[in-house]
Design a protein around this motif. Structure first.
Motif, PDB file in Angstrom:
ATOM      1  N   THR A  42      17.130  46.571 -11.482  1.00 30.99           N
ATOM      2  CA  THR A  42      17.984  45.412 -11.746  1.00 30.99           C
ATOM      3  C   THR A  42      18.275  45.337 -13.235  1.00 30.99           C
ATOM      4  O   THR A  42      17.344  45.307 -14.047  1.00 30.99           O
ATOM      5  N   THR A  43      19.531  45.317 -13.559  1.00 33.23           N
ATOM      6  CA  THR A  43      19.975  45.211 -14.953  1.00 33.23           C
ATOM      7  C   THR A  43      20.519  43.811 -15.186  1.00 33.23           C
ATOM      8  O   THR A  43      21.374  43.341 -14.444  1.00 33.23           O
ATOM      9  N   THR A  44      19.995  43.152 -16.220  1.00 33.33           N
ATOM     10  CA  THR A  44      20.347  41.752 -16.492  1.00 33.33           C
ATOM     11  C   THR A  44      20.966  41.625 -17.877  1.00 33.33           C
ATOM     12  O   THR A  44      20.429  42.154 -18.857  1.00 33.33           O
ATOM     13  N   ALA A  45      22.086  40.942 -17.931  1.00 37.44           N
ATOM     14  CA  ALA A  45      22.768  40.670 -19.200  1.00 37.44           C
ATOM     15  C   ALA A  45      22.632  39.186 -19.529  1.00 37.44           C
ATOM     16  O   ALA A  45      22.990  38.331 -18.722  1.00 37.44           O
ATOM     17  N   LYS A  46      22.103  38.914 -20.710  1.00 39.86           N
ATOM     18  CA  LYS A  46      21.883  37.540 -21.159  1.00 39.86           C
ATOM     19  C   LYS A  46      22.777  37.249 -22.364  1.00 39.86           C
ATOM     20  O   LYS A  46      22.749  37.964 -23.355  1.00 39.86           O
ATOM     21  N   PRO A  47      23.608  36.197 -22.296  1.00 40.06           N
ATOM     22  CA  PRO A  47      24.463  35.873 -23.435  1.00 40.06           C
ATOM     23  C   PRO A  47      23.627  35.398 -24.615  1.00 40.06           C
ATOM     24  O   PRO A  47      22.711  34.591 -24.467  1.00 40.06           O
ATOM     25  N   VAL A  48      23.941  35.913 -25.796  1.00 37.46           N
ATOM     26  CA  VAL A  48      23.148  35.555 -26.978  1.00 37.46           C
ATOM     27  C   VAL A  48      23.988  35.006 -28.125  1.00 37.46           C
ATOM     28  O   VAL A  48      23.473  34.302 -28.993  1.00 37.46           O
ATOM     29  N   SER A  49      25.287  35.323 -28.170  1.00 40.58           N
ATOM     30  CA  SER A  49      26.079  34.819 -29.292  1.00 40.58           C
ATOM     31  C   SER A  49      27.562  34.870 -28.960  1.00 40.58           C
ATOM     32  O   SER A  49      27.995  35.577 -28.048  1.00 40.58           O
ATOM     33  N   SER A  69      24.455  45.349  -5.748  1.00 40.52           N
ATOM     34  CA  SER A  69      24.548  43.941  -5.376  1.00 40.52           C
ATOM     35  C   SER A  69      24.374  43.084  -6.623  1.00 40.52           C
ATOM     36  O   SER A  69      23.833  43.524  -7.633  1.00 40.52           O
ATOM     37  N   GLY A  70      24.869  41.848  -6.537  1.00 45.11           N
ATOM     38  CA  GLY A  70      24.768  40.942  -7.674  1.00 45.11           C
ATOM     39  C   GLY A  70      26.120  40.685  -8.298  1.00 45.11           C
ATOM     40  O   GLY A  70      27.140  40.624  -7.597  1.00 45.11           O
ATOM     41  N   SER A  71      26.169  40.570  -9.609  1.00 40.41           N
ATOM     42  CA  SER A  71      27.388  40.195 -10.336  1.00 40.41           C
ATOM     43  C   SER A  71      28.278  41.406 -10.563  1.00 40.41           C
ATOM     44  O   SER A  71      28.546  41.820 -11.692  1.00 40.41           O
ATOM     45  N   THR A  72      28.764  41.972  -9.454  1.00 42.96           N
ATOM     46  CA  THR A  72      29.610  43.161  -9.537  1.00 42.96           C
ATOM     47  C   THR A  72      31.084  42.814  -9.441  1.00 42.96           C
ATOM     48  O   THR A  72      31.920  43.707  -9.424  1.00 42.96           O
ATOM     49  N   GLY A  73      31.400  41.538  -9.335  1.00 46.72           N
ATOM     50  CA  GLY A  73      32.796  41.140  -9.219  1.00 46.72           C
ATOM     51  C   GLY A  73      33.301  41.208  -7.800  1.00 46.72           C
ATOM     52  O   GLY A  73      34.501  41.218  -7.569  1.00 46.72           O
ATOM     53  N   SER A  75      23.344  39.604 -13.420  1.00 43.84           N
ATOM     54  CA  SER A  75      22.563  40.807 -13.147  1.00 43.84           C
ATOM     55  C   SER A  75      23.168  41.586 -11.980  1.00 43.84           C
ATOM     56  O   SER A  75      23.847  41.025 -11.119  1.00 43.84           O
ATOM     57  N   VAL A  76      22.902  42.883 -11.982  1.00 45.69           N
ATOM     58  CA  VAL A  76      23.299  43.777 -10.897  1.00 45.69           C
ATOM     59  C   VAL A  76      22.098  44.631 -10.517  1.00 45.69           C
ATOM     60  O   VAL A  76      21.394  45.140 -11.395  1.00 45.69           O
TER      61      VAL A  76
END
Length: 343
Positions: free
Chosen positions: A238-245, A55-59, A223-224
């Motif tokens: 829960t795996t979270t991706a944070k934009p950094v650059s 669940s989450g940002s899986t498209g 996150s997913v």
């Protein structure tokens, strides 16, 4: 009840030597009994062959992957793993269905070997039906896309279907744990196809600084969550991706980037770069490009690649870092010569 997680070398050698005319059967008792896959999604993100729910940002509800979210370096999420699949009754039914094949060309020998292993007490008796409610049968699951691409890692989980008592963790590599779930969630993260905002937009002039930025509103953490809830096992991560650059590649060597490295870092407000405002024409953009040559009758392919820092948290307070991921998109940029009038 007898519990085994790995079959004997003799059984493995016999089963692997057999030629079996069915796609459902993989290796006999020396390997995964069934051709299972881990990315055929339906019913709210639950796979047909896997009990893991995403669940989450899986498209979308089917858990489709991002086309381009790529781990930095040589690391990759598991291409196969082990998880609880069947109760004793379910396994008995699945076993009989998949082994309903003719006794010919050595298949009968493999069938008899498998029956001895799971049904006749060597080492399991009647699919462990006497242990109903006390454990489950675990089996390998393969990532479909990795399997179809011929990735050898998808076929590395070749331990036979095995029994695990409730509450126990099998001593088998890639057996589902919060960390394995976090890695599987990583492979299903869908990041936004963010287009960089430019000023001037799409068409610029030679030697004119072009400003580039990404607004905070369209540049958020994603996150997913992967979870597994079956008898004796209730874990999630829960795996979270944070934009950094943001890295800008102009599409030609006849260009300069701002900053010179081409990497624009995240601002304090989680935006990147700075929107162009009236009166900024004389300023150097904190994030941008200056083209030194016209694109002529064509365009330059500006590539904008976002780097995402990835972390995870899981059941029991577990957590940590995973490799950064990148996702890039391209957009066409027309660069024109500045026209001058001679008097």
């Amino acid at each position: 009840m007898r519990r085994r997680t790995v079959v004997t070398a003799g059984a493995l050698a016999i089963a692997c030597a057999l030629s079996v005319p069915t796609t459902a059967f993989a290796k006999g008792p020396g390997g995964s009994q069934f051709d299972v896959e881990g990315s055929n999604q339906q019913d709210g993100g639950k796979t047909l062959e896997s009990r893991i729910v995403y669940s989450g940002s899986t498209g979308g509800s089917h858990g489709t992957r991002s086309s381009g979210f790529t781990p930095v370096g040589d690391w990759s999420p598991p291409a196969c793993w082990y998880e609880p699949k069947w109760t004793p009754d379910e396994f008995a039914e699945e076993f009989q269905k998949e082994w309903d094949i003719p006794h010919s060309s050595g298949v009968g020998e493999a069938h008899d070997l498998a029956e001895e292993h799971y049904k006749n007490g060597q080492p399991y008796k009647d699919f462990n039906k006497s242990e109903t409610g006390k454990g489950m049968w675990w089996d390998a699951v393969r990532d479909r896309s990795r399997e179809e691409s011929g990735d050898p890692a998808a076929f590395a989980c070749d331990t036979a279907t095995f029994w695990v008592e409730n509450g126990e963790t099998p001593a088998v590599k890639n057996a589902v744990t919060p960390e394995i779930l976090a890695q599987l969630a990583y492979s299903r993260i869908k990041v936004p196809d963010t287009k960089v905002t430019l000023a001037p937009k799409d068409t610029t002039k030679v030697n004119l600084p072009t400003w580039a930025w990404l607004d905070r509103a369209t540049f958020k953490d994603v996150s997913v969550t992967a979870s597994l809830d079956v008898a004796g096992l209730n874990i999630s991560a829960t795996t979270t991706a944070k934009p950094v650059s943001l890295e800008l590649e102009p599409g030609t060597s006849d260009a300069e980037t701002y900053p010179a490295s081409g990497e624009c870092r995240l601002n304090d407000d989680h935006s990147i770069g700075e929107p162009y405002a009236k009166g900024d024409a004389g300023r150097t953009p904190p994030c941008g490009i200056k083209y030194l040559r016209s694109s002529g009758d064509g365009t330059y392919k500006l590539r904008a690649t976002i780097t995402w820092n990835v972390t995870w948290t899981g059941t029991g307070g577990a957590g940590g870092d995973l490799p950064d991921g990148t996702f890039g998109t391209t957009q066409d940029i027309t660069v024109q010569e500045i026209q001058s009038v001679n008097r």
